[in-house]
Design a protein around this motif. Structure first.
Motif, PDB file in Angstrom:
ATOM      1  N   SER A   1      -2.973   5.102   2.124  1.00  0.00           N
ATOM      2  CA  SER A   1      -4.139   5.522   2.909  1.00  0.00           C
ATOM      3  C   SER A   1      -3.727   5.998   4.299  1.00  0.00           C
ATOM      4  CB  SER A   1      -5.152   4.373   3.021  1.00  0.00           C
ATOM      5  OG  SER A   1      -4.595   3.279   3.702  1.00  0.00           O
ATOM      6  N   GLY A   2      -2.436   6.218   4.492  1.00  0.00           N
ATOM      7  CA  GLY A   2      -1.936   6.684   5.789  1.00  0.00           C
ATOM      8  C   GLY A   2      -0.802   7.670   5.616  1.00  0.00           C
ATOM      9  N   ASP A   3       0.165   7.612   6.538  1.00  0.00           N
ATOM     10  CA  ASP A   3       1.253   8.587   6.508  1.00  0.00           C
ATOM     11  C   ASP A   3       2.625   7.927   6.623  1.00  0.00           C
ATOM     12  OD1 ASP A   3       1.134   7.744   9.106  1.00  0.00           O
ATOM     13  OD2 ASP A   3       0.859   9.726  10.000  1.00  0.00           O
ATOM     14  N   LEU A   4       2.757   6.692   6.205  1.00  0.00           N
ATOM     15  CA  LEU A   4       4.042   5.996   6.259  1.00  0.00           C
ATOM     16  C   LEU A   4       5.110   6.820   5.552  1.00  0.00           C
ATOM     17  CD1 LEU A   4       5.454   3.168   6.918  1.00  0.00           C
ATOM     18  CD2 LEU A   4       5.051   2.664   4.488  1.00  0.00           C
ATOM     19  N   ASP A   5       6.269   6.994   6.209  1.00  0.00           N
ATOM     20  CA  ASP A   5       7.364   7.727   5.581  1.00  0.00           C
ATOM     21  C   ASP A   5       8.533   6.795   5.304  1.00  0.00           C
ATOM     22  OD1 ASP A   5       8.761   7.381   8.000  1.00  0.00           O
ATOM     23  OD2 ASP A   5       8.282   9.386   8.723  1.00  0.00           O
ATOM     24  N   GLN A   6       9.563   7.321   4.663  1.00  0.00           N
ATOM     25  CA  GLN A   6      10.680   6.493   4.232  1.00  0.00           C
ATOM     26  C   GLN A   6      11.406   5.857   5.413  1.00  0.00           C
ATOM     27  OE1 GLN A   6      13.485   8.436   1.645  1.00  0.00           O
ATOM     28  NE2 GLN A   6      14.677   6.582   1.292  1.00  0.00           N
ATOM     29  N   ARG A   7      11.610   6.610   6.489  1.00  0.00           N
ATOM     30  CA  ARG A   7      12.335   6.068   7.637  1.00  0.00           C
ATOM     31  C   ARG A   7      11.607   4.856   8.209  1.00  0.00           C
ATOM     32  NH1 ARG A   7      11.716   5.779  12.666  1.00  0.00           N
ATOM     33  NH2 ARG A   7       9.858   7.115  12.630  1.00  0.00           N
ATOM     34  N   GLU A   8      10.301   4.974   8.385  1.00  0.00           N
ATOM     35  CA  GLU A   8       9.522   3.855   8.928  1.00  0.00           C
ATOM     36  C   GLU A   8       9.530   2.661   7.975  1.00  0.00           C
ATOM     37  OE1 GLU A   8       5.816   5.645  11.333  1.00  0.00           O
ATOM     38  OE2 GLU A   8       6.048   6.473   9.305  1.00  0.00           O
ATOM     39  N   ALA A   9       9.406   2.937   6.674  1.00  0.00           N
ATOM     40  CA  ALA A   9       9.380   1.867   5.688  1.00  0.00           C
ATOM     41  C   ALA A   9      10.711   1.115   5.659  1.00  0.00           C
ATOM     42  CB  ALA A   9       9.060   2.426   4.307  1.00  0.00           C
ATOM     43  N   MET A  10      11.810   1.853   5.659  1.00  0.00           N
ATOM     44  CA  MET A  10      13.125   1.223   5.630  1.00  0.00           C
ATOM     45  C   MET A  10      13.361   0.396   6.890  1.00  0.00           C
ATOM     46  SD  MET A  10      14.594   1.966   2.701  1.00  0.00           S
ATOM     47  CE  MET A  10      16.368   1.797   2.943  1.00  0.00           C
ATOM     48  N   GLU A  11      12.931   0.895   8.023  1.00  0.00           N
ATOM     49  CA  GLU A  11      13.070   0.156   9.280  1.00  0.00           C
ATOM     50  C   GLU A  11      12.291  -1.153   9.224  1.00  0.00           C
ATOM     51  OE1 GLU A  11      14.078  -0.615  13.365  1.00  0.00           O
ATOM     52  OE2 GLU A  11      14.906   0.763  11.869  1.00  0.00           O
TER      53      GLU A  11
END
Length: 552
Positions: A461-471
């Motif tokens: 429901s947002g814009d989470l990307d891989q870099r943010e998720a991995m961090e």
């Protein structure tokens, strides 16, 4: 007469579900469709949607004031499950863009591994399903368009597992019977159909541009129906971030106590996790270690009289290839419609044979020997195995609660069980250090459940990307890179499922607190047995059955 009317509606609904989804029927224990596969065509989906609309209308016509509490709850569970399936068939329409849902492997595997009948009889069902594979996959290709690339990639890999099943495990099972029946032609045609389907998926991969994200509106609708929860995404996300801070603070306190350091920072916490990760299993030892942990956790539950234990058979098995790539472990209970005395299965996934040394090392650092104890608590005792054994003993006027068991209650109970065991200092009899190590892993798993929800909501429901998720996972969740990479994949492959652990935990924890307040004299065993005595309904309905008001 209203109760009798509802019982008929409920039984008709379950029969209709089993007829439309023969693989689901097999797992539930209805074996009247064991030689069939479902119809994946759009026309069949439309017919099923019409059935569900008719069922919802019939349920809405029932006068609520003439149903007793149990029937009223079951009516609401059935209605919510029907709305959820209807959403999947219409607005979500996952069968048109997710090729993972069109894999016949599980339908075949269930007949081989569940000993509900003699093997020759089960192979008769296997023969029918093998014959259906070519037409099934052709119909699936007619349904699929505008697919998601990550779902296509994963489906191609999972079909390798289905091929291995068709060309390896099925012939091995036939050999056990002395070579009868001869299914060589059925096997050859089914395997060729699977390869053709894989080739088609590979050809479609370059054009598979559909976003894996659901979008806010679809995600919110699915969350409410699949988890049967009043939590809305925005408020759930806010609560998750508050709990993320709380659990990190608890971790810091624990590391401070075990290392004798004052106010340890994230680097100090990570260093302690790294020390524990060095005590790691291997692919050759992981299953046996889980079996030993199962015995140890069971003894602890019995000694502390946490709940009634039932002496049901349990098998700890290696996860089949067709299920790998999404989760590291799962528990499969005996179907509620099953009459044969089967064992509950606790499946564990060793590392794939084609992984590099670094991938294997990372995996077993994450699922180290201390984490395996926590994993066994969750999947085994007093988690899924214990809860599902109580579930099997619930006898209602209809099978609704067993057929439509709540994942959020089931997973919430298992997360609660982890915390219960760790706070009671499980493994303390071994040493204080062993108990602290399990508590460390339990808090890490609680962080993981919270982060799973944060990522699930923020991605879909947002814009989470891989870099943010991995961090998030590696810094605030202290996860190994391999684990985080796999979880990022799972976030994209599923929706709402990753939130059921945390949502269920929040709801179960509040239920336990309210039940203790209402019955302060109850022992742990009495409280837990009472909670588990109503099957596996969503917590909002379990509160109603227990005579508790809705959660604030």
């Amino acid at each position: 007469m209203t109760s009798e009317h509802f019982t008929k509606i409920a039984n008709d609904a379950v029969a209709s579900l089993c007829a439309h989804y023969p693989d689901t029927a097999t797992m539930l224990g209805d074996h009247s469709h064991d030689d069939q596969l479902s119809d994946p065509s759009a026309a069949a989906g439309q017919r099923r949607a019409d059935e569900l609309r008719s069922l919802i209308a019939r349920l809405d016509e029932l006068p609520a004031d003439q149903l007793d509490t149990a029937d009223a709850v079951d009516r609401d569970i059935l209605r919510t499950a029907s709305e959820s399936e209807l959403l999947s068939l219409t607005d979500l329409d996952e069968a048109s863009w997710n090729p993972m849902v069109h894999n016949p492997g599980q339908a075949l595997y269930a007949l081989l591994t569940r000993d509900f009948a003699p093997l020759p009889e089960r192979l008769s069902g296997v023969a029918g399903r093998l014959r259906a594979v070519p037409d099934y996959l052709e119909a699936a290709r007619g349904r699929l368009s505008g697919m998601s690339a990550i779902h296509v990639q994963t489906a191609i890999g999972q079909f390798e597992g289905t091929l291995a099943l068709i060309e390896g495990e099925i012939p091995a099972a036939i050999a056990e019977t002395g070579g009868s029946p001869d299914l060589s032609q059925e096997i050859s045609r089914a395997a060729a159909a699977v390869r053709e389907h894989q080739d088609w998926l590979r050809a479609e991969l370059a054009g598979a541009q559909r976003p894996a994200r659901l979008g806010n509106d679809l995600y919110a609708s699915k969350l409410e129906l699949v988890l049967a929860t009043p939590w809305q995404p925005k408020l759930l996300l806010e609560q998750a971030y508050r709990d993320l801070d709380r659990v990190e603070s608890e971790l810091a306190d624990l590391v401070g106590q075990t290392t004798g350091s004052a106010n340890p920072d994230r680097a100090a916490i990570a260093a302690e996790f790294n020390r524990l990760a060095a005590d790691a299993p291997t692919s050759e030892t992981i299953l046996q270690l889980c079996r030993e942990a199962m015995a140890e956790t069971t003894d602890f539950v019995r000694k502390h009289d946490l709940l009634t234990l039932h002496d049901d058979p349990v098998e700890i098995i290696e996860m089949p290839e067709i299920d790998r790539g999404v989760a590291v472990a799962y528990c499969v209970a005996v179907g509620v419609l099953e009459t044969a005395p089967l064992a509950t299965q606790f499946a564990v996934s060793p590392t794939p044979k084609d992984w590099s040394e670094d991938q294997v090392r990372s995996f077993y650092r994450e699922y180290n020997n201390h984490m395996l104890h926590n994993l066994t608590i969750h999947e085994g005792m007093p988690g899924h195995v214990a809860q599902l054994s109580h579930n099997q003993r619930y006898q209602g006027a209809n099978p609704i609660r067993g057929v439509f068991g709540s994942d959020s209650f089931i997973e919430g109970w298992a997360v609660y069980a982890e915390e219960l065991m760790a706070t009671l200092k499980y493994r303390g009899e071994i040493s204080a250090e062993a108990a602290a190590a399990v508590r460390m892993q339990q808090l890490k798993m609680q962080l993981r459940a919270i982060l799973n929800t944060i990522m699930d909501v923020s991605f879909h429901s947002g814009d989470l990307d891989q870099r943010e998720a991995m961090e998030l996972m590696m810094t605030r969740g202290y996860q190994e890179e391999g684990e985080a990479t796999g979880k990022w994949r799972r976030v994209q492959l599923s929706s709402t499922q990753l939130s059921c652990y945390y949502v269920g935990y929040l709801e179960v924890l509040q239920l336990v607190a309210d039940l203790r307040q209402a019955h302060p004299s109850w022992s742990d065993r009495q409280l837990h047995d009472t909670m588990l005595s109503f099957g596996s309904p969503p917590v909002r309905y379990l509160r109603q059955l227990l005579g508790l008001p809705p959660a604030a």
